[in-house]
Write a protein that holds these residues in place. Structure first.
Motif, PDB file in Angstrom:
ATOM      1  N   GLY A   1      32.730   0.371   3.208  1.00 11.60           N
ATOM      2  CA  GLY A   1      31.990   0.499   4.419  1.00 11.60           C
ATOM      3  C   GLY A   1      30.804   1.272   4.367  1.00 11.60           C
ATOM      4  N   GLN A   2      31.040   2.539   3.569  1.00 11.48           N
ATOM      5  CA  GLN A   2      29.688   3.370   3.438  1.00 11.48           C
ATOM      6  C   GLN A   2      28.455   2.595   2.574  1.00 11.48           C
ATOM      7  N   ILE A   3      28.815   1.922   1.580  1.00 10.01           N
ATOM      8  CA  ILE A   3      27.603   1.099   0.905  1.00 10.01           C
ATOM      9  C   ILE A   3      27.198   0.201   2.034  1.00 10.01           C
ATOM     10  N   ASP A   4      27.954  -0.579   2.609  1.00  8.27           N
ATOM     11  CA  ASP A   4      27.449  -1.467   3.676  1.00  8.27           C
ATOM     12  C   ASP A   4      26.413  -0.712   4.694  1.00  8.27           C
ATOM     13  N   LEU A   5      26.955   0.140   5.332  1.00  6.23           N
ATOM     14  CA  LEU A   5      25.836   1.073   6.113  1.00  6.23           C
ATOM     15  C   LEU A   5      24.653   1.669   5.452  1.00  6.23           C
ATOM     16  N   ALA A   6      24.943   2.163   4.137  1.00  8.75           N
ATOM     17  CA  ALA A   6      23.717   2.574   3.312  1.00  8.75           C
ATOM     18  C   ALA A   6      22.824   1.268   3.118  1.00  8.75           C
ATOM     19  N   ALA A   7      23.086  -0.051   2.816  1.00 11.01           N
ATOM     20  CA  ALA A   7      22.427  -1.245   2.733  1.00 11.01           C
ATOM     21  C   ALA A   7      21.824  -1.545   4.028  1.00 11.01           C
ATOM     22  N   GLN A   8      22.367  -1.462   5.191  1.00 15.09           N
ATOM     23  CA  GLN A   8      21.773  -1.653   6.551  1.00 15.09           C
ATOM     24  C   GLN A   8      20.664  -0.497   6.777  1.00 15.09           C
ATOM     25  N   ALA A   9      20.854   0.695   6.320  1.00 16.87           N
ATOM     26  CA  ALA A   9      20.007   1.888   6.574  1.00 16.87           C
ATOM     27  C   ALA A   9      18.747   1.731   5.974  1.00 16.87           C
ATOM     28  N   VAL A  10      18.848   1.219   4.608  1.00 18.08           N
ATOM     29  CA  VAL A  10      17.655   0.906   3.430  1.00 18.08           C
ATOM     30  C   VAL A  10      16.982  -0.296   4.123  1.00 18.08           C
ATOM     31  N   ALA A  11      17.799  -1.303   4.299  1.00 12.91           N
ATOM     32  CA  ALA A  11      17.027  -2.715   4.653  1.00 12.91           C
ATOM     33  C   ALA A  11      16.173  -2.586   6.025  1.00 12.91           C
ATOM     34  N   ALA A  12      16.720  -1.499   6.893  1.00 11.19           N
ATOM     35  CA  ALA A  12      15.948  -1.434   8.105  1.00 11.19           C
ATOM     36  C   ALA A  12      14.543  -0.580   7.855  1.00 11.19           C
ATOM     37  N   ILE A  13      14.593   0.298   6.848  1.00 11.78           N
ATOM     38  CA  ILE A  13      13.578   0.918   6.480  1.00 11.78           C
ATOM     39  C   ILE A  13      12.308   0.177   5.771  1.00 11.78           C
ATOM     40  N   PHE A  14      12.893  -0.682   4.775  1.00 15.06           N
ATOM     41  CA  PHE A  14      12.257  -1.703   4.259  1.00 15.06           C
ATOM     42  C   PHE A  14      11.370  -2.483   5.426  1.00 15.06           C
ATOM     43  N   ARG A  15      12.110  -2.989   6.482  1.00 19.50           N
ATOM     44  CA  ARG A  15      11.571  -4.001   7.690  1.00 19.50           C
ATOM     45  C   ARG A  15      10.597  -3.123   8.368  1.00 19.50           C
ATOM     46  N   PHE A  16      10.731  -1.918   8.746  1.00 19.57           N
ATOM     47  CA  PHE A  16       9.779  -1.251   9.640  1.00 19.57           C
ATOM     48  C   PHE A  16       8.710  -0.989   8.928  1.00 19.57           C
ATOM     49  N   GLN A  17       8.755  -0.492   7.478  1.00 21.93           N
ATOM     50  CA  GLN A  17       7.499  -0.494   6.681  1.00 21.93           C
ATOM     51  C   GLN A  17       6.813  -1.846   6.517  1.00 21.93           C
ATOM     52  N   ASN A  18       7.604  -2.977   6.566  1.00 24.92           N
ATOM     53  CA  ASN A  18       7.061  -3.991   6.336  1.00 24.92           C
ATOM     54  C   ASN A  18       6.158  -4.569   7.772  1.00 24.92           C
ATOM     55  N   ALA A  19       6.765  -4.227   8.630  1.00 22.88           N
ATOM     56  CA  ALA A  19       6.231  -4.404  10.147  1.00 22.88           C
ATOM     57  C   ALA A  19       4.778  -3.873  10.248  1.00 22.88           C
ATOM     58  N   ALA A  20       4.826  -2.268   9.635  1.00 21.60           N
ATOM     59  CA  ALA A  20       3.749  -1.643  10.069  1.00 21.60           C
ATOM     60  C   ALA A  20       2.572  -2.090   9.003  1.00 21.60           C
ATOM     61  N   ARG A  21       2.758  -3.051   8.007  1.00 23.01           N
ATOM     62  CA  ARG A  21       1.819  -3.505   7.516  1.00 23.01           C
ATOM     63  C   ARG A  21       1.142  -4.648   8.227  1.00 23.01           C
ATOM     64  N   ARG A  22       1.577  -5.123   9.233  1.00 23.81           N
ATOM     65  CA  ARG A  22       1.047  -5.939  10.125  1.00 23.81           C
ATOM     66  C   ARG A  22       0.368  -5.378  11.330  1.00 23.81           C
ATOM     67  N   THR A  23       0.000  -4.328  11.294  1.00 22.14           N
ATOM     68  CA  THR A  23      -0.457  -3.404  12.480  1.00 22.14           C
ATOM     69  C   THR A  23      -1.726  -2.700  11.683  1.00 22.14           C
ATOM     70  N   GLN A  24      -2.300  -1.882  12.716  1.00 22.92           N
ATOM     71  CA  GLN A  24      -3.317  -1.245  12.528  1.00 22.92           C
ATOM     72  C   GLN A  24      -3.031   0.263  12.256  1.00 22.92           C
ATOM     73  N   LEU A  25      -1.449   0.459  11.970  1.00 25.15           N
ATOM     74  CA  LEU A  25      -1.605   2.008  11.599  1.00 25.15           C
ATOM     75  C   LEU A  25      -1.961   2.572  10.468  1.00 25.15           C
ATOM     76  N   ALA A  26      -1.990   1.902   9.573  1.00 20.56           N
ATOM     77  CA  ALA A  26      -2.897   2.321   8.384  1.00 20.56           C
ATOM     78  C   ALA A  26      -4.123   2.972   8.490  1.00 20.56           C
ATOM     79  N   GLN A  27      -4.751   2.490   9.471  1.00 15.85           N
ATOM     80  CA  GLN A  27      -6.221   2.830  10.134  1.00 15.85           C
ATOM     81  C   GLN A  27      -5.984   4.160  10.904  1.00 15.85           C
ATOM     82  N   MET A  28      -4.960   4.287  11.423  1.00 10.30           N
ATOM     83  CA  MET A  28      -4.751   5.187  12.481  1.00 10.30           C
ATOM     84  C   MET A  28      -4.036   6.628  12.053  1.00 10.30           C
TER      85      MET A  28
END
Length: 344
Positions: free
Chosen positions: A108-135
């Motif tokens: 269960g801990q590995i599963d939660l760790a996988a969820q946490a890591v995947a969520a980070i990758f997703r919000f980083q991916n989302a950021a690449r579709r915004t203007q955050l890099a310029q701001m």
């Protein structure tokens, strides 16, 4: 915060929340303790988070980040507006990751760790579709910051002997000095994520976000002294979840992450020692409940174990492995024998 200041703080939040949402506030609670910036505002049938930070600029920057990211992913709170310098955001849940993960077995801990890591990758991916890099500001971008980050390894010496002459701090600084190409949340400790009523894990507290390599967010999670998942298992989780959209070859990415985590763990270790000297040891339960620094001998040993593992993954940091190993054993002795910490 004094009792009077806290009362004024809460009264201000209540007044602003009732005006902003047009609903009566039933009660206010402090999920991270009364000294923190964020409070849970309870209405009749739902709750929101109200954050009143000392910095006007950081409040509005966090609101901008949440608005930008939530347009492309569901892994962060939704910004519900800023009123009277108070940021209102959606309540992502009361089951904070640092406590929730301790209720699970290894799988269960590995599963939660996988969820946490995947969520980070997703919000980083989302950021690449915004203007955050310029701001957003670039974090750790100057040579002074990098030098202090690397040279902090001196903190290991009192518990492990001298630093080997084979360790090349210039090579380490060159490896750590990375351009700000990727949005990072920063401070991705496990106390800054929660599981909602929909069983989805989301990250919150984007106050210190900015631009850097990208692996730093994972360093904060893996290098959280209260995180129970073994470092080698976290590497497997990283490999399984890796997002090629980062623009890095996975081997290069993991190498940089290993070097960065090595020095990040030293920073956490220094904080633990500093706080132990000031306050004495805390219980593990208190640390997790209030998302405090891991001021407990077991947590000190844990962060040194993580440093030992990742330092051994690169020739740049391998000369430090014996320092981590010796210091880890010293704190394991403290834990086993109940001896006092002697601060050098």
């Amino acid at each position: 915060m004094t009792s009077t200041a806290l009362q004024d703080h809460v009264a201000r939040i209540v007044e602003s929340a009732e005006s902003h949402f047009g609903e009566r506030v039933e009660r206010i609670t402090a999920p991270g303790g009364e000294g923190r910036s964020s409070f849970r505002v309870h209405f009749d049938d739902h709750s929101v988070i109200a954050t009143l930070r000392p910095s006007f600029r950081r409040t509005h920057m966090e609101a901008f980040v949440l608005e930008s990211l939530s347009a492309h992913c569901d892994d962060v709170p939704k910004c519900l507006g800023v009123a009277d310098e108070i940021l209102f955001q959606s309540d992502v849940g009361t089951r904070r990751l640092n406590q929730e993960i301790m209720r699970h077995d290894d799988a269960g801990q590995i599963d939660l760790a996988a969820q946490a890591v995947a969520a980070i990758f997703r919000f980083q991916n989302a950021a690449r579709r915004t203007q955050l890099a310029q701001m957003m500001p670039h974090l750790g971008a100057d040579a002074g910051w990098v030098g202090n980050f690397v040279n902090a390894v001196a903190a290991l010496q009192p518990y492990s002997g001298g630093i080997s002459s084979r360790f090349d701090p210039d090579a380490a600084c060159a490896a750590i000095a990375q351009p700000g190409a990727q949005f990072v949340k920063w401070d991705c400790r496990s106390g800054n994520a929660a599981i909602g009523t929909d069983d989805r894990l989301r990250w919150f507290d984007f106050e210190y976000s900015g631009m850097r390599h990208g692996a730093e967010d994972f360093a904060w999670l893996i290098g959280d002294e209260a995180w129970p998942v073994a470092p080698e298992d976290m590497v497997d989780v990283m490999i399984d979840a890796y997002d090629a959209g980062t623009g890095h070859d996975i081997a290069d990415y993991l190498h940089y992450m290993s070097v960065y985590i090595t020095f990040h763990t030293v920073q956490r270790f220094r904080l633990i020692v500093k706080e132990a000297k000031r306050r004495g040891w805390l219980s593990k339960e208190r640390v997790r409940e209030y998302d405090d620094a891991g001021v407990h001998p077991e947590f000190a040993a844990q962060i040194l174990k993580v440093g030992r593992y990742f330092s051994a993954q690169s020739r740049i940091t391998a000369p430090l492995t014996r320092n981590f190993d010796a210091a880890m054993n010293a704190f394991l002795d403290i834990q086993r024998e109940g001896t006092s910490l002697k601060i050098a």
